[in-house]
Write a protein that holds these residues in place. Structure first.
Motif, PDB file in Angstrom:
ATOM      1  N   VAL A 219      34.468  10.534   8.495  1.00 41.60           N
ATOM      2  CA  VAL A 219      35.034  10.744   7.155  1.00 41.60           C
ATOM      3  C   VAL A 219      36.494  10.311   7.141  1.00 41.60           C
ATOM      4  N   SER A 221      40.170   9.649   4.577  1.00 32.90           N
ATOM      5  CA  SER A 221      40.868  10.006   3.341  1.00 32.90           C
ATOM      6  C   SER A 221      41.674   8.797   2.884  1.00 32.90           C
ATOM      7  N   ARG A 253      37.471  11.896   0.209  1.00 32.01           N
ATOM      8  CA  ARG A 253      36.614  11.928   1.397  1.00 32.01           C
ATOM      9  C   ARG A 253      35.505  10.883   1.248  1.00 32.01           C
ATOM     10  N   GLU A 287      36.257  13.499  11.609  1.00 31.38           N
ATOM     11  CA  GLU A 287      36.316  14.251  10.357  1.00 31.38           C
ATOM     12  C   GLU A 287      37.742  14.375   9.851  1.00 31.38           C
ATOM     13  N   ASP A 289      39.605  16.113   6.481  1.00 26.25           N
ATOM     14  CA  ASP A 289      39.637  16.834   5.208  1.00 26.25           C
ATOM     15  C   ASP A 289      41.080  17.302   5.070  1.00 26.25           C
TER      16      ASP A 289
END
Length: 332
Positions: A219, A221, A253, A287, A289
């Motif tokens: 993921v 950003s 995301r 990841e 977030d």
């Protein structure tokens, strides 16, 4: 932003992707800009439209390594009010030459900070990276997250941050650290050391399949380059930013698989190409977030939230995105 009018500023890495956009914006608000770049990654063509008295009389290009502590660097710093330090050894390069990575990202920052103190610089804005956190363990990830970098690049950029903190705390230098995340936009490097958006764009436009390393569920950003430019300008002028470090991220995301498939839909509607998968990259973080609450609250920045709309508009001019066309200086 009007506070920057008349200031003499240095943009290190100014001929690079982000740096060239920052140079444009600073000129637009009336600053006197010194673009400092050794052209190891930057391109003179990214700022060619700013050179010459007929174009931007307040712009000057200086070809120089940020690790140079000799007379040429002293001359560049003469009368400088603000430093925007964007030069860096990129993440993909660190595995090839980790010693050079450390020399540039840590030693280069230290050299610039020493020069800033020597020449009475008033403000120092440091470009850093989300890689200083390593594989995030706390979601959403705020600036209070522990530092556990998992790459040479993350370690060297964290060392650069620590030098910035020391100069703020020991010597009172007004500093701000901006941690960048997955920036995209026109002039992004598209070779193997570039950003994933431009790499995919180059391959697709050449009729080659985009290659996703690993399973592709990493993921990211993705953050629009113009938002990072605004973050730099606000960090340089807002007193709330003094001594602070901020996540400069959109909060969007998107997985790498989604990016590859989405770009194929935009650029290969006939469906001739497909996503390929390669071996995972060492130190690749799975990841992200990211919380941007602090920078939004303190500096009033609203990040671009329409990733696909912005990307589709930007990709309409492939040559400009890949830096093949001469920049116009107009925001994309």
């Amino acid at each position: 932003m009007s506070q920057l009018a008349g200031r003499k500023v240095i943009v290190t890495g100014g001929a690079g992707f982000i740096g060239s956009h920052l140079c444009e914006a600073l000129l637009d608000v009336g600053a006197e800009v010194i673009c400092l770049d050794d052209l190891s990654a930057g391109k003179r063509g990214n700022v060619a439209h700013l050179e010459g008295k007929s174009n931007r009389p307040n712009f000057r290009f200086v070809e120089l390594d940020i690790c140079d502590d000799g007379p040429a660097m002293d001359a560049a710093f003469e009368g400088v009010d603000t430093v925007f330090h964007n030069a860096a050894s990129k993440k993909n390069i660190c595995l090839i030459n980790p010693h050079r990575d450390l020399e540039v990202n840590a030693g280069g920052a230290l050299n610039l900070l020493k020069m800033s103190m020597k020449h009475g610089v008033r403000k120092f804005v440091q470009a850093s990276t989300g890689s200083v956190y390593g594989e995030p363990q706390i979601f959403p990830t705020t600036e209070a997250h522990p530092f556990e970098p998992v790459s040479y690049y993350g370690v060297s950029k964290l060392a650069g941050e620590r030098y910035v903190d020391v100069f703020h705390k020991l010597y009172g230098l007004d500093t701000t650290i901006l941690r960048y995340f997955h920036v995209y936009g026109p002039r992004q490097e598209s070779n193997e050391f570039g950003g994933v958006v431009s790499i995919f764009l180059r391959r697709i436009t050449q009729g080659e399949n985009p290659i996703v390393f690993g399973h592709g569920e990493q993921v990211r950003s993705f953050t629009w380059v113009k938002d990072l430019v605004e973050a730099n300008l606000r960090a340089a002028t807002d007193p709330q930013a003094t001594g602070r470090a901020y996540n400069a991220a959109s909060g969007i995301r998107v997985t790498i698989n989604e990016l590859a498939k989405g770009m194929l839909e935009i650029l290969d509607p006939a469906g001739k190409l497909e996503v390929e998968h390669g071996e995972p990259l060492i130190g690749d973080i799975m990841e992200f977030d990211v919380s941007n609450a602090a920078i939004r609250e303190d500096l009033g920045i609203e990040f671009e939230a329409d990733f696909w709309g912005t990307l589709k508009t930007a990709l309409a001019d492939v040559d400009a995105f890949l830096g093949k066309a001469e920049p116009t200086g107009v925001a994309a």
